[in-house]
Scaffold this motif. Structure first.
Motif, PDB file in Angstrom:
ATOM      1  N   THR A 159     -14.025 -69.697  23.151  1.00  0.00           N
ATOM      2  CA  THR A 159     -12.856 -69.416  23.994  1.00  0.00           C
ATOM      3  C   THR A 159     -11.789 -68.671  23.210  1.00  0.00           C
ATOM      4  O   THR A 159     -11.139 -67.737  23.723  1.00  0.00           O
ATOM      5  CB  THR A 159     -12.293 -70.735  24.544  1.00  0.00           C
ATOM      6  N   GLN A 160     -11.594 -69.073  21.922  1.00  0.00           N
ATOM      7  CA  GLN A 160     -10.604 -68.398  21.091  1.00  0.00           C
ATOM      8  C   GLN A 160     -10.983 -66.939  20.847  1.00  0.00           C
ATOM      9  O   GLN A 160     -10.139 -66.041  20.891  1.00  0.00           O
ATOM     10  CB  GLN A 160     -10.463 -69.143  19.750  1.00  0.00           C
ATOM     11  N   GLN A 161     -12.282 -66.682  20.598  1.00  0.00           N
ATOM     12  CA  GLN A 161     -12.738 -65.300  20.406  1.00  0.00           C
ATOM     13  C   GLN A 161     -12.540 -64.469  21.673  1.00  0.00           C
ATOM     14  O   GLN A 161     -12.122 -63.300  21.617  1.00  0.00           O
ATOM     15  CB  GLN A 161     -14.205 -65.306  19.993  1.00  0.00           C
ATOM     16  N   LYS A 162     -12.857 -65.082  22.823  1.00  0.00           N
ATOM     17  CA  LYS A 162     -12.655 -64.385  24.099  1.00  0.00           C
ATOM     18  C   LYS A 162     -11.182 -64.069  24.328  1.00  0.00           C
ATOM     19  O   LYS A 162     -10.822 -62.978  24.781  1.00  0.00           O
ATOM     20  CB  LYS A 162     -13.202 -65.264  25.224  1.00  0.00           C
ATOM     21  N   LEU A 163     -10.318 -65.030  23.958  1.00  0.00           N
ATOM     22  CA  LEU A 163      -8.887 -64.828  24.117  1.00  0.00           C
ATOM     23  C   LEU A 163      -8.387 -63.711  23.219  1.00  0.00           C
ATOM     24  O   LEU A 163      -7.578 -62.861  23.649  1.00  0.00           O
ATOM     25  CB  LEU A 163      -8.153 -66.133  23.813  1.00  0.00           C
ATOM     26  N   GLU A 164      -8.847 -63.689  21.967  1.00  0.00           N
ATOM     27  CA  GLU A 164      -8.432 -62.631  21.051  1.00  0.00           C
ATOM     28  C   GLU A 164      -8.908 -61.252  21.539  1.00  0.00           C
ATOM     29  O   GLU A 164      -8.189 -60.257  21.428  1.00  0.00           O
ATOM     30  CB  GLU A 164      -8.996 -62.918  19.664  1.00  0.00           C
ATOM     31  N   LYS A 165     -10.124 -61.196  22.084  1.00  0.00           N
ATOM     32  CA  LYS A 165     -10.641 -59.935  22.610  1.00  0.00           C
ATOM     33  C   LYS A 165      -9.794 -59.445  23.781  1.00  0.00           C
ATOM     34  O   LYS A 165      -9.432 -58.255  23.856  1.00  0.00           O
ATOM     35  CB  LYS A 165     -12.095 -60.126  23.033  1.00  0.00           C
ATOM     36  N   GLU A 166      -9.468 -60.358  24.687  1.00  0.00           N
ATOM     37  CA  GLU A 166      -8.660 -59.973  25.844  1.00  0.00           C
ATOM     38  C   GLU A 166      -7.255 -59.567  25.421  1.00  0.00           C
ATOM     39  O   GLU A 166      -6.661 -58.642  25.994  1.00  0.00           O
ATOM     40  CB  GLU A 166      -8.599 -61.126  26.848  1.00  0.00           C
ATOM     41  N   GLN A 167      -6.719 -60.238  24.394  1.00  0.00           N
ATOM     42  CA  GLN A 167      -5.395 -59.868  23.905  1.00  0.00           C
ATOM     43  C   GLN A 167      -5.404 -58.480  23.277  1.00  0.00           C
ATOM     44  O   GLN A 167      -4.453 -57.702  23.447  1.00  0.00           O
ATOM     45  CB  GLN A 167      -4.909 -60.913  22.894  1.00  0.00           C
ATOM     46  N   SER A 168      -6.473 -58.154  22.547  1.00  0.00           N
ATOM     47  CA  SER A 168      -6.576 -56.813  21.962  1.00  0.00           C
ATOM     48  C   SER A 168      -6.674 -55.744  23.051  1.00  0.00           C
ATOM     49  O   SER A 168      -6.056 -54.674  22.963  1.00  0.00           O
ATOM     50  CB  SER A 168      -7.789 -56.735  21.037  1.00  0.00           C
ATOM     51  N   VAL A 169      -7.449 -56.040  24.119  1.00  0.00           N
ATOM     52  CA  VAL A 169      -7.538 -55.098  25.247  1.00  0.00           C
ATOM     53  C   VAL A 169      -6.179 -54.943  25.923  1.00  0.00           C
ATOM     54  O   VAL A 169      -5.748 -53.823  26.269  1.00  0.00           O
ATOM     55  CB  VAL A 169      -8.598 -55.584  26.258  1.00  0.00           C
ATOM     56  N   LEU A 170      -5.476 -56.068  26.094  1.00  0.00           N
ATOM     57  CA  LEU A 170      -4.154 -56.029  26.708  1.00  0.00           C
ATOM     58  C   LEU A 170      -3.173 -55.224  25.861  1.00  0.00           C
ATOM     59  O   LEU A 170      -2.374 -54.433  26.392  1.00  0.00           O
ATOM     60  CB  LEU A 170      -3.638 -57.458  26.911  1.00  0.00           C
ATOM     61  N   GLN A 171      -3.228 -55.381  24.546  1.00  0.00           N
ATOM     62  CA  GLN A 171      -2.340 -54.626  23.659  1.00  0.00           C
ATOM     63  C   GLN A 171      -2.639 -53.125  23.731  1.00  0.00           C
ATOM     64  O   GLN A 171      -1.719 -52.302  23.727  1.00  0.00           O
ATOM     65  CB  GLN A 171      -2.486 -55.137  22.233  1.00  0.00           C
ATOM     66  N   ALA A 172      -3.931 -52.771  23.785  1.00  0.00           N
ATOM     67  CA  ALA A 172      -4.293 -51.355  23.899  1.00  0.00           C
ATOM     68  C   ALA A 172      -3.770 -50.761  25.203  1.00  0.00           C
ATOM     69  O   ALA A 172      -3.204 -49.653  25.225  1.00  0.00           O
ATOM     70  CB  ALA A 172      -5.815 -51.196  23.815  1.00  0.00           C
ATOM     71  N   GLU A 173      -3.942 -51.488  26.300  1.00  0.00           N
ATOM     72  CA  GLU A 173      -3.428 -51.003  27.582  1.00  0.00           C
ATOM     73  C   GLU A 173      -1.906 -50.933  27.579  1.00  0.00           C
ATOM     74  O   GLU A 173      -1.319 -50.016  28.179  1.00  0.00           O
ATOM     75  CB  GLU A 173      -3.909 -51.921  28.705  1.00  0.00           C
ATOM     76  N   GLN A 174      -1.260 -51.878  26.865  1.00  0.00           N
ATOM     77  CA  GLN A 174       0.188 -51.859  26.781  1.00  0.00           C
ATOM     78  C   GLN A 174       0.669 -50.634  25.995  1.00  0.00           C
ATOM     79  O   GLN A 174       1.679 -50.014  26.346  1.00  0.00           O
ATOM     80  CB  GLN A 174       0.702 -53.146  26.112  1.00  0.00           C
ATOM     81  N   ARG A 175      -0.076 -50.276  24.932  1.00  0.00           N
ATOM     82  CA  ARG A 175       0.289 -49.077  24.170  1.00  0.00           C
ATOM     83  C   ARG A 175       0.139 -47.821  25.033  1.00  0.00           C
ATOM     84  O   ARG A 175       0.977 -46.920  24.973  1.00  0.00           O
ATOM     85  CB  ARG A 175      -0.594 -48.975  22.921  1.00  0.00           C
ATOM     86  N   ILE A 176      -0.937 -47.775  25.818  1.00  0.00           N
ATOM     87  CA  ILE A 176      -1.121 -46.624  26.716  1.00  0.00           C
ATOM     88  C   ILE A 176       0.010 -46.560  27.737  1.00  0.00           C
ATOM     89  O   ILE A 176       0.560 -45.480  28.023  1.00  0.00           O
ATOM     90  CB  ILE A 176      -2.493 -46.722  27.417  1.00  0.00           C
ATOM     91  N   CYS A 177       0.384 -47.728  28.267  1.00  0.00           N
ATOM     92  CA  CYS A 177       1.475 -47.777  29.253  1.00  0.00           C
ATOM     93  C   CYS A 177       2.791 -47.335  28.628  1.00  0.00           C
ATOM     94  O   CYS A 177       3.560 -46.586  29.245  1.00  0.00           O
ATOM     95  CB  CYS A 177       1.584 -49.184  29.810  1.00  0.00           C
ATOM     96  N   ASP A 178       3.052 -47.749  27.384  1.00  0.00           N
ATOM     97  CA  ASP A 178       4.286 -47.346  26.706  1.00  0.00           C
ATOM     98  C   ASP A 178       4.306 -45.841  26.445  1.00  0.00           C
ATOM     99  O   ASP A 178       5.351 -45.192  26.589  1.00  0.00           O
ATOM    100  CB  ASP A 178       4.425 -48.108  25.380  1.00  0.00           C
ATOM    101  N   ALA A 179       3.139 -45.272  26.079  1.00  0.00           N
ATOM    102  CA  ALA A 179       3.068 -43.828  25.846  1.00  0.00           C
ATOM    103  C   ALA A 179       3.329 -43.055  27.136  1.00  0.00           C
ATOM    104  O   ALA A 179       4.032 -42.039  27.141  1.00  0.00           O
ATOM    105  CB  ALA A 179       1.695 -43.458  25.277  1.00  0.00           C
ATOM    106  N   VAL A 180       2.779 -43.560  28.251  1.00  0.00           N
ATOM    107  CA  VAL A 180       3.017 -42.900  29.545  1.00  0.00           C
ATOM    108  C   VAL A 180       4.490 -42.989  29.925  1.00  0.00           C
ATOM    109  O   VAL A 180       5.087 -42.020  30.426  1.00  0.00           O
ATOM    110  CB  VAL A 180       2.127 -43.543  30.635  1.00  0.00           C
ATOM    111  N   LYS A 181       5.109 -44.137  29.669  1.00  0.00           N
ATOM    112  CA  LYS A 181       6.535 -44.289  29.964  1.00  0.00           C
ATOM    113  C   LYS A 181       7.374 -43.332  29.119  1.00  0.00           C
ATOM    114  O   LYS A 181       8.347 -42.740  29.609  1.00  0.00           O
ATOM    115  CB  LYS A 181       6.967 -45.728  29.714  1.00  0.00           C
ATOM    116  N   GLU A 182       7.007 -43.162  27.841  1.00  0.00           N
ATOM    117  CA  GLU A 182       7.744 -42.234  26.980  1.00  0.00           C
ATOM    118  C   GLU A 182       7.602 -40.801  27.480  1.00  0.00           C
ATOM    119  O   GLU A 182       8.579 -40.048  27.511  1.00  0.00           O
ATOM    120  CB  GLU A 182       7.227 -42.358  25.551  1.00  0.00           C
ATOM    121  N   ARG A 183       6.380 -40.412  27.884  1.00  0.00           N
ATOM    122  CA  ARG A 183       6.194 -39.061  28.416  1.00  0.00           C
ATOM    123  C   ARG A 183       6.968 -38.862  29.706  1.00  0.00           C
ATOM    124  O   ARG A 183       7.541 -37.787  29.953  1.00  0.00           O
ATOM    125  CB  ARG A 183       4.701 -38.789  28.646  1.00  0.00           C
ATOM    126  N   TYR A 184       7.006 -39.894  30.527  1.00  0.00           N
ATOM    127  CA  TYR A 184       7.760 -39.815  31.783  1.00  0.00           C
ATOM    128  C   TYR A 184       9.255 -39.661  31.506  1.00  0.00           C
ATOM    129  O   TYR A 184       9.934 -38.833  32.140  1.00  0.00           O
ATOM    130  CB  TYR A 184       7.499 -41.060  32.619  1.00  0.00           C
TER     131      TYR A 184
END
Length: 232
Positions: A159-184
């Motif tokens: 469960t901890q490994q699954k949580l860490e994987k999902e958190q890494s995916v969430l962080q990557a999507e958050q970085r993409i979202c922040d980059a889109v916000k900066e471009r906007y």
């Protein structure tokens, strides 16, 4: 094509008119002439003219066929109104396709999310069944308790490994979202800057015109005043 058609028509008409004028001239000569030698020469000349006339008619027929072919090619070329209509239809089709693509992506995202929820629920059910089956053995024997503890530690680790994987995916999507916000934000700032420059340009263009109108009006008033003084 229209220019080429007009040139062909004028050329053919000029040749036909020239040959017809020669024929008419020869007919006048024949009707007015009385000499046999002149008549023989005129007949020869008339035959020559008729041959040229027939040749001109043949050439005219060929040219007319070329004109008809050019007209067909010209009719196949779409007009400006048709091109504008085609452009509007393609624009509407593009918008429709983009909307369908957006809906398809949305449906696929929903399907993938529901499929992931299903997999998680299946895993959760399997986990609960495994814990339930091992719980009775854990109550009655020490070996069962140790087995249950090991099983729970493995579940916790997974469960901890699954949580860490999902958190890494969430962080990557958050970085993409922040980059889109900066471009906007950069695009909005650029739009505001362009709007300010456009407004300043309009002001700089309007002010000289108003100044010129004011100077011209003052000059007209002075001229009218001078004219009235001379008149008095």
């Amino acid at each position: 094509m229209e220019k080429q058609e007009s040139v062909l028509k004028s050329d053919c008409n000029a040749k036909c008119s020239k040959v017809q004028a020669e024929v008419n001239e020869l007919e006048n000569i024949i009707s007015c002439g009385n000499d046999d030698n002149d008549l023989c020469g005129s007949n020869y000349y008339l035959e020559n003219l008729f041959e040229r006339l027939n040749s001109g008619k043949t050439e005219l027929t060929v040219k007319l066929r070329e004109i008809v072919l050019l007209k067909r090619q010209l009719d196949d070329v779409p007009s400006q109104a048709e091109l504008i209509q085609y452009e509007h239809r393609f624009s509407e089709l593009y918008v429709h396709i983009q909307e369908k693509l957006r809906q398809t992506r949305k449906f696929y995202a929903t399907f993938n999310a529901l499929l992931e929820i299903k997999d998680l629920m299946v895993k959760e059910t399997s986990l609960l069944n495994s814990i339930s089956s091992q719980f009775e053995d854990a109550i009655t024997s020490t070996t069962g308790r140790m087995k249950l503890i090991d099983s729970m530690e493995g579940i916790t680790k997974g469960t901890q490994q699954k949580l860490e994987k999902e958190q890494s995916v969430l962080q990557a999507e958050q970085r993409i979202c922040d980059a889109v916000k900066e471009r906007y934000a950069a695009a909005i700032a650029e739009q505001r800057s362009c709007y300010s420059l456009l407004k300043a340009l309009q002001v700089s263009m309007v002010f000289p015109i108003l100044k010129f109108k004011h100077s011209f009006s003052s000059l007209r008033r002075k001229q009218s005043s001078i004219t009235r003084k001379h008149a008095s």
